[in-house]
Design a protein around this motif. Structure first.
Motif, PDB file in Angstrom:
ATOM      1  N   ARG A  13      -6.758   5.862  -2.539  1.00 43.55           N
ATOM      2  CA  ARG A  13      -5.975   6.788  -2.394  1.00 43.55           C
ATOM      3  C   ARG A  13      -5.465   6.899  -0.776  1.00 43.55           C
ATOM      4  N   VAL A  14      -4.170   6.771  -0.699  1.00 41.79           N
ATOM      5  CA  VAL A  14      -3.741   6.987   0.986  1.00 41.79           C
ATOM      6  C   VAL A  14      -2.807   7.992   1.158  1.00 41.79           C
ATOM      7  N   ALA A  15      -2.834   8.815   2.176  1.00 39.16           N
ATOM      8  CA  ALA A  15      -1.785   9.629   2.420  1.00 39.16           C
ATOM      9  C   ALA A  15      -0.934   9.038   3.879  1.00 39.16           C
ATOM     10  N   VAL A  34       4.635  -1.768   7.852  1.00 45.09           N
ATOM     11  CA  VAL A  34       3.260  -0.842   7.603  1.00 45.09           C
ATOM     12  C   VAL A  34       2.298  -1.862   7.857  1.00 45.09           C
ATOM     13  N   ILE A  35       1.942  -2.906   6.713  1.00 49.45           N
ATOM     14  CA  ILE A  35       0.986  -3.582   6.744  1.00 49.45           C
ATOM     15  C   ILE A  35       0.716  -4.550   8.069  1.00 49.45           C
ATOM     16  N   GLU A  36       1.813  -4.991   8.611  1.00 48.15           N
ATOM     17  CA  GLU A  36       1.540  -5.898   9.766  1.00 48.15           C
ATOM     18  C   GLU A  36       1.244  -4.905  10.935  1.00 48.15           C
ATOM     19  N   GLU A  37       1.576  -3.647  11.106  1.00 44.42           N
ATOM     20  CA  GLU A  37       1.209  -2.533  12.028  1.00 44.42           C
ATOM     21  C   GLU A  37      -0.442  -2.324  12.029  1.00 44.42           C
ATOM     22  N   ILE A  38      -0.814  -2.334  10.851  1.00 49.22           N
ATOM     23  CA  ILE A  38      -2.268  -1.965  10.544  1.00 49.22           C
ATOM     24  C   ILE A  38      -2.913  -3.276  10.969  1.00 49.22           C
ATOM     25  N   ARG A  39      -2.609  -4.445  10.356  1.00 47.19           N
ATOM     26  CA  ARG A  39      -3.418  -5.840  10.928  1.00 47.19           C
ATOM     27  C   ARG A  39      -3.517  -6.049  12.308  1.00 47.19           C
ATOM     28  N   LEU A  40      -2.260  -5.448  13.178  1.00 44.82           N
ATOM     29  CA  LEU A  40      -2.492  -5.484  14.673  1.00 44.82           C
ATOM     30  C   LEU A  40      -3.547  -4.711  15.134  1.00 44.82           C
ATOM     31  N   GLN A  41      -3.973  -3.785  14.531  1.00 42.87           N
ATOM     32  CA  GLN A  41      -5.057  -2.778  14.790  1.00 42.87           C
ATOM     33  C   GLN A  41      -6.453  -3.061  14.262  1.00 42.87           C
ATOM     34  N   LEU A  92      -8.212  -1.228   3.479  1.00 40.40           N
ATOM     35  CA  LEU A  92      -6.775  -0.691   3.467  1.00 40.40           C
ATOM     36  C   LEU A  92      -5.719  -1.724   3.209  1.00 40.40           C
ATOM     37  N   ILE A  93      -5.880  -2.904   4.181  1.00 41.22           N
ATOM     38  CA  ILE A  93      -4.847  -3.846   4.287  1.00 41.22           C
ATOM     39  C   ILE A  93      -4.695  -4.447   2.818  1.00 41.22           C
ATOM     40  N   ARG A  94      -6.116  -4.809   2.443  1.00 35.05           N
ATOM     41  CA  ARG A  94      -6.264  -5.507   0.979  1.00 35.05           C
ATOM     42  C   ARG A  94      -5.451  -4.578  -0.143  1.00 35.05           C
ATOM     43  N   SER A  95      -5.878  -3.474  -0.036  1.00 34.01           N
ATOM     44  CA  SER A  95      -5.306  -2.506  -1.093  1.00 34.01           C
ATOM     45  C   SER A  95      -3.810  -2.267  -0.996  1.00 34.01           C
ATOM     46  N   LEU A  96      -3.163  -2.359   0.162  1.00 36.15           N
ATOM     47  CA  LEU A  96      -1.775  -2.378   0.265  1.00 36.15           C
ATOM     48  C   LEU A  96      -1.184  -3.520  -0.268  1.00 36.15           C
ATOM     49  N   THR A 117      -2.377  -5.681  -2.298  1.00 37.17           N
ATOM     50  CA  THR A 117      -2.380  -6.034  -3.584  1.00 37.17           C
ATOM     51  C   THR A 117      -1.836  -4.976  -4.672  1.00 37.17           C
ATOM     52  N   GLU A 118      -1.256  -3.723  -3.978  1.00 35.03           N
ATOM     53  CA  GLU A 118      -0.732  -2.614  -4.577  1.00 35.03           C
ATOM     54  C   GLU A 118      -1.828  -2.028  -5.250  1.00 35.03           C
ATOM     55  N   SER A 119      -3.014  -2.020  -5.029  1.00 34.72           N
ATOM     56  CA  SER A 119      -4.077  -1.527  -5.637  1.00 34.72           C
ATOM     57  C   SER A 119      -4.285  -0.245  -5.148  1.00 34.72           C
ATOM     58  N   VAL A 120      -3.209   0.715  -4.837  1.00 34.71           N
ATOM     59  CA  VAL A 120      -3.445   2.015  -4.111  1.00 34.71           C
ATOM     60  C   VAL A 120      -2.399   3.213  -4.461  1.00 34.71           C
ATOM     61  N   GLN A 121      -2.780   4.319  -4.484  1.00 32.37           N
ATOM     62  CA  GLN A 121      -1.926   5.598  -4.694  1.00 32.37           C
ATOM     63  C   GLN A 121      -1.660   6.007  -3.442  1.00 32.37           C
ATOM     64  N   LEU A 122      -0.233   5.946  -2.968  1.00 26.14           N
ATOM     65  CA  LEU A 122       0.361   6.488  -2.006  1.00 26.14           C
ATOM     66  C   LEU A 122       0.890   7.946  -2.380  1.00 26.14           C
TER      67      LEU A 122
END
Length: 247
Positions: free
Chosen positions: A10-12, A68-75, A84-88, A90-95
């Protein structure tokens, strides 16, 4: 919170995190065990650390180019954000996306700049959130918002509300607080005078729907709404309802 499988995160997504409501919103999301991650989008880093928090510095005028995924990967040098990256990926996430972006004409410097922040940046964030996978969008508007209003501030807020209706979220929640109480970074003398007057009027039982409300109440109401399993469509939540929800 809506039903989800055990392997779904679950991600906000949050914008306006440094403002009166935005700061309180972060705290509400941090304290709520249903959220695994909170991604904050801002022009500068917040002086805040939390295990759930991921900060992405952005140009709000260029959100259509943001990955967004690339920006998180840089950090992700230490690998802490790999789940978090894996969830995004694979789309196994509720946003869910929460927007507390806003300014004043005085702070912006002109009506044009105000419109850019309060309209264009909000709609840009909404479109980016939808593209990232968000199904719900929660927006802090204002009491009196009306695209047909002769008051510029109310007219802009109303235009944002109208434009959000056209974006294909499962649910859009529009929160219309009255005068906001709480600590601000800047001093707004007119608002302070208004708060004193409105407190007096509501104490006398007059104009109850205009009763001032604390920023934390608005933030709490937004998170409460996101906990509903069956919310859908477009909904306006007035200040009076937020008071009731957060008593």
């Amino acid at each position: 919170m809506g039903k989800r499988s055990a392997d779904m995160s679950r991600v906000a997504l949050v914008s306006g995190s440094s403002g009166l409501v935005g700061v309180q919103l972060l705290h509400q999301l941090f304290q709520n065990s249903a959220y695994d991650w909170v991604i904050s989008f801002g022009r500068r880093d917040l002086a805040l650390k939390h295990p759930k928090l991921v900060q992405i510095k952005v140009d709000f005028g260029g959100l259509d180019q943001l990955n967004v995924i690339e920006e998180i990967r840089l950090q992700n040098r230490g690998g802490d954000f790999q789940p978090l990256i894996r969830s995004l990926e694979t789309e196994s996430v509720q946003l869910s996306a929460f927007c507390a972006l806003g300014t004043t004409i005085k702070a912006a410097g002109s009506k044009e700049k105000f419109y850019q922040v309060d309209h264009d940046f909000v709609i840009g964030f909404a479109r980016m959130a939808l593209r990232t996978g968000a199904s719900r969008f929660f927006y802090v508007s204002a009491i009196g918002a009306d695209s047909g209003s002769s008051v510029f501030y109310n007219k802009v807020k109303g235009e944002v509300e109208d434009d959000l209706k056209r974006i294909d979220f499962t649910y859009v929640g529009i929160f219309q607080p009255s005068l906001l109480l709480g600590d601000r970074n800047e001093n707004r003398i007119g608002e302070e005078v208004g708060k004193i007057l409105m407190k007096g009027l509501t104490f006398l039982g007059i104009l109850k729907k205009y009763k001032p409300i604390y920023g934390y109440q608005v933030a709490k109401a937004m998170v409460i709404k996101d906990s509903g399993e069956d919310v859908a469509g477009y909904e306006t939540i007035p200040s009076s309802e937020m008071h009731t929800m957060t008593q």
